[in-house]
Design an enzyme around this catalytic site. Structure first.
Site, short mmCIF file in Angstrom:
data_model
loop_
_atom_site.label_atom_id
_atom_site.label_comp_id
_atom_site.label_asym_id
_atom_site.label_seq_id
_atom_site.Cartn_x
_atom_site.Cartn_y
_atom_site.Cartn_z
CB CYS A 273 -0.84 0.02 1.27
SG CYS A 273 -1.82 -1.44 1.52
NE ARG B 19 4.14 1.73 -1.51
CZ ARG B 19 5.18 0.90 -1.34
NH1 ARG B 19 6.18 0.92 -2.18
NH2 ARG B 19 5.20 0.03 -0.33
CD1 TRP C 239 -1.91 -5.56 -2.92
CD2 TRP C 239 -2.71 -4.48 -4.70
NE1 TRP C 239 -2.02 -6.46 -3.94
CE2 TRP C 239 -2.51 -5.84 -5.04
CE3 TRP C 239 -3.19 -3.60 -5.67
CZ2 TRP C 239 -2.80 -6.35 -6.29
CZ3 TRP C 239 -3.48 -4.11 -6.92
CH2 TRP C 239 -3.29 -5.45 -7.23
CG ASN D 179 3.01 -1.05 2.82
OD1 ASN D 179 2.39 -2.00 2.37
ND2 ASN D 179 4.27 -0.79 2.51
N GLY D 180 1.79 -3.32 5.00
CA GLY D 180 2.47 -4.53 5.48
C GLY D 180 1.44 -5.57 5.91
CD GLU E 56 6.31 -16.80 -17.93
OE1 GLU E 56 6.35 -15.58 -17.70
OE2 GLU E 56 5.34 -17.35 -18.49
CE LYS F 84 6.85 -12.51 -18.27
NZ LYS F 84 5.71 -13.21 -18.76
CD GLU G 199 4.60 -11.17 -21.94
OE1 GLU G 199 3.52 -10.58 -22.01
OE2 GLU G 199 4.88 -12.00 -21.04
CG HIS H 144 9.22 -36.87 -31.12
ND1 HIS H 144 9.35 -38.19 -31.49
CD2 HIS H 144 9.58 -36.79 -29.81
CE1 HIS H 144 9.74 -38.90 -30.44
NE2 HIS H 144 9.89 -38.08 -29.43
CE LYS I 148 -0.08 -7.22 -14.90
NZ LYS I 148 1.10 -8.00 -15.14
C1 AGP Z 1 2.07 -12.43 -19.11
O1 AGP Z 1 3.21 -11.66 -19.05
C2 AGP Z 1 0.96 -11.82 -19.84
N1 AGP Z 1 0.67 -10.55 -19.34
C3 AGP Z 1 -0.28 -12.70 -19.97
O2 AGP Z 1 0.10 -13.90 -20.59
C4 AGP Z 1 -1.00 -13.02 -18.66
O3 AGP Z 1 -0.23 -13.91 -17.90
C5 AGP Z 1 -2.34 -13.66 -19.00
O4 AGP Z 1 -3.11 -12.72 -19.71
C6 AGP Z 1 -3.08 -14.11 -17.73
O5 AGP Z 1 -3.36 -13.01 -16.94
P1 AGP Z 1 -3.90 -13.23 -15.45
O6 AGP Z 1 -2.87 -13.98 -14.67
O7 AGP Z 1 -4.14 -11.85 -14.94
O8 AGP Z 1 -5.20 -14.01 -15.57
#
Ligand code: AGP
Length: 607
Positions: free
Chosen positions: A2, A27, A75, A101-102, A483, A487, A490, A506, A602
């Site tokens: 927070c 935050r 938060w 905050n904590g 993953e 990364k 993206e 394969h 996001k």
């Molecule tokens: C990951 O870096 C991406 N932003 C995206 O793949 C994300 O993980 C996915 O949209 C799932 O989001 P969520 O965990 O908020 O459900």
């Protein structure tokens, strides 16, 4: 995580506090509030939602004469993001107001003791307990610092708080343990806050409080004390040169980099109140009334899906529960066959991802229990799940999810351990090593991160020519390979494929040539010999290889990247930031907009 702020000075306090909170909204932004003393009364104004809701409420308040006050932007971790749970929290006498905050880990026990003494609580928060405890201290001690010191001796957990007292107008007390707290030294005014942006427009003279330090301040003076002994402490100001943007990133170039370096603290916060170190057992009250699942389907998208795939390996090995891991956008359109004793584990950082939500609704229609594992308190996934458990990673600003995945891996390690222990299937070695290993991780990772970044920077430059990348792994490193590839894709827009190393022969191996490098996760576990032979196949076709491995694993590839050797799956907490930092440094080197990659949001709340 927070944002807190306190102001004592010569100007009207509220405008300064609200402006400060705005610059701390990264935050936390699910509820907010302020408190100030005026005309012998303690005034508290709180609101649910973003700061503009609070601002609307404050338009009806005339507090111009108040030159001292505290504020908070939240938060949520304990208690939904509602007005009653918003800060400041006050004591029953209406004398003290506190913003925090904590996480007070032992707040349940403290609350029960205070309730036995007849105290009534209004909110679901841990913070209100702290306010009541200090208030009790005021009756036992002569001064506020003594009362705070007395109260904090009973508290386990992390805190940075600021407090005002109706009986001492114009003064603010603040203290910290593990959560950040700074003193902003002005002329005829002083500030306390969680971070520099809160008071940067007014002063660049800052004192960073250390753990177990307290400050007492008013408009013209401030004094630091040791919380335990109340011995006065002296400390020199530091002059800050950052602009506001940089300050919000704590001096990091991007939120993504800041969030990668927050992972040691995120691990600590995710474990907070959940590991009883004395008994070596777990405290997961959210799961107590839930039956141990006969079968588990993990439903998620993107990075959260990769975290679920990683957890499958632990839950099957430690708790002997069969696990399916489902891509939510496929799961929701399939003709699902589900057993009522099964459990759906829906993983989502944002808690708003449409496909995951749809998966939850289908499962509920079929009468299957849903456990939501998410980061945003009160989000749709949290509200619609039958049971919810939070990752406590704090707000994740960068689109590319990093620290949230780290917290998901921590929490699912606890789930696997918890169910394994309940079922008596937990392997002896895991029982002995995993919890102490997890508790030791924050310190180890904090020390290691700068080295990991240094190597990532070097390798990303050396491989910036690549237009394609394979990421290979076996076992729990297969989901991490997925993953790593996600990364790189993206944020640096380089085509990358994560693959189970054993699958290469394969088909995909056909793509390997000197222009198509491979990032191999070759950790020194029982699968290393298999991985080594897969890498021989790549090398035989002239493919260049970066191997992430352990010291002494005897890997002779093009570029060997050594990470600390820790117990079993805990190595993943070093593999993950290595993958994140390689992608990050590659994107920076290629001049990409790291925090806001093209074509990405996001949380994906649309179909
Ligand atoms: C990951 O870096 C991406 N932003 C995206 O793949 C994300 O993980 C996915 O949209 C799932 O989001 P969520 O965990 O908020 O459900």
């Amino acid at each position: 995580m927070c944002g807190i702020i306190g102001y004592a000075g010569h100007r009207p306090a509220l405008p300064i506090i609200v402006e400060g909170l705005k610059s701390l909204e990264y935050r936390g932004y699910d509820s907010a509030g302020v408190a100030y003393a005026q005309k012998g009364r303690l005034n508290v104004v709180r609101s649910e939602g973003k700061l503009n809701v609070l601002e609307k409420k404050l338009e009806r308040v005339n507090a111009l004469s108040a030159t001292c006050g505290i504020g908070h932007t939240r938060w949520a971790t304990h208690g939904l993001p509602t007005e009653k749970n918003a800060h400041p929290h006050i004591d029953e006498e209406g004398r003290l107001a506190l913003v925090h905050n904590g996480i007070i880990e032992n707040y349940q026990e403290l609350k029960a003791e205070l309730q036995k003494e007849g105290h009534k609580f209004w909110s679901d928060t841990d913070t209100e307990v702290l306010a009541y405890l200090i208030s009790k201290g005021c009756h036992l001690k002569d001064t506020i610092p003594e009362a705070i010191s007395w109260a904090l001796k009973q508290v386990d957990g992390s805190y940075a708080f600021a407090l005002i007292d109706l009986k001492n107008p114009g003064k603010i007390w603040a203290a910290r343990n593990s959560s950040p707290l700074l003193l902003g030294v002005g002329t005829g005014e002083n500030f306390v806050a969680s971070d520099i942006p809160a008071f940067l427009p007014y002063t660049r003279e800052v004192i960073f409080l250390e753990d177990n330090q307290m400050v007492e301040m008013d408009a013209n003076a401030w004094q630091l004390y040791d919380v335990e002994t109340l011995n006065p402490l002296s400390k020199k100001n530091q002059h800050i040169t950052w602009d506001l943007q940089a300050a919000q990133k704590s001096g990091y170039k991007h939120f993504m980099l800041k969030e990668i370096f927050e992972q040691p603290q995120v691990i600590r916060d995710c474990l907070a109140g959940r590991v009883d170190e004395r008994k070596g057992t777990l405290v997961l009250p959210e799961l107590e009334d839930m039956a141990i699942p006969k079968g588990l389907s993990i439903v998620a998208c993107g990075t959260s899906y990769h975290a679920g795939l990683w957890a499958k390996y632990l839950i099957e090995a430690w708790a002997k529960i069969p696990v399916q891991v489902e891509i939510a956008s496929e799961f929701r359109y399939r003709s699902l066959v589900m057993n009522k004793d099964d459990l759906i584990l829906a993983i989502s950082q944002s808690g708003e991802t449409a496909d995951t939500l749809a998966g939850i609704r289908i499962a509920k229609e079929k009468g299957v229990h849903v456990l939501g594992l998410c980061n945003v308190v009160g989000s749709s996934v949290a509200r619609e799940s039958d049971t919810v458990i939070y990752t406590q990673a704090g707000p994740e600003i960068s689109v590319a999810s990093t620290k949230a995945m780290c917290s998901q891996l921590v929490l699912m390690t606890l789930l696997a351990y918890y169910w394994g222990e309940k079922k008596g299937t937990l392997p002896k070695e895991i029982k002995e090593k995993i919890l102490p290993g997890l508790l030791a991780l924050p310190k180890q990772l904090k020390e290691e991160l700068p080295m990991i970044r240094k190597k990532a920077k070097k390798l990303s430059k050396e491989y910036a020519w690549a237009k394609n990348f394979f990421y290979l792994g076996r076992g729990i490193n297969f989901p991490l390979a997925l993953e790593g590839a996600l990364k790189l894709k993206e944020i640096s827009y380089i085509h990358a494929e994560g693959y189970a190393a054993g699958e290469m022969k394969h088909g995909p191996i056909a793509l390997i040539d000197p222009e198509f490098p491979t990032f191999a996760l070759a950790l020194d576990d029982f699968l290393l010999p298999k991985v080594k032979s897969n890498l021989k196949e790549v090398q035989a076709r002239g493919g260049k290889i970066i191997t992430l491995t352990h010291k002494g694993a005897n890997i002779q590839e093009d570029d060997s990247w050594v990470i600390p050797r820790v117990s079993g799956p805990l190595s993943s907490f070093f593999v993950l930031p290595a993958l994140q930092l390689f992608a990050y440094e590659m994107a920076v080197y290629l001049g990409k907009d790291v925090d806001q990659p093209r074509n990405l949001a996001k949380s994906v709340t649309v179909e």
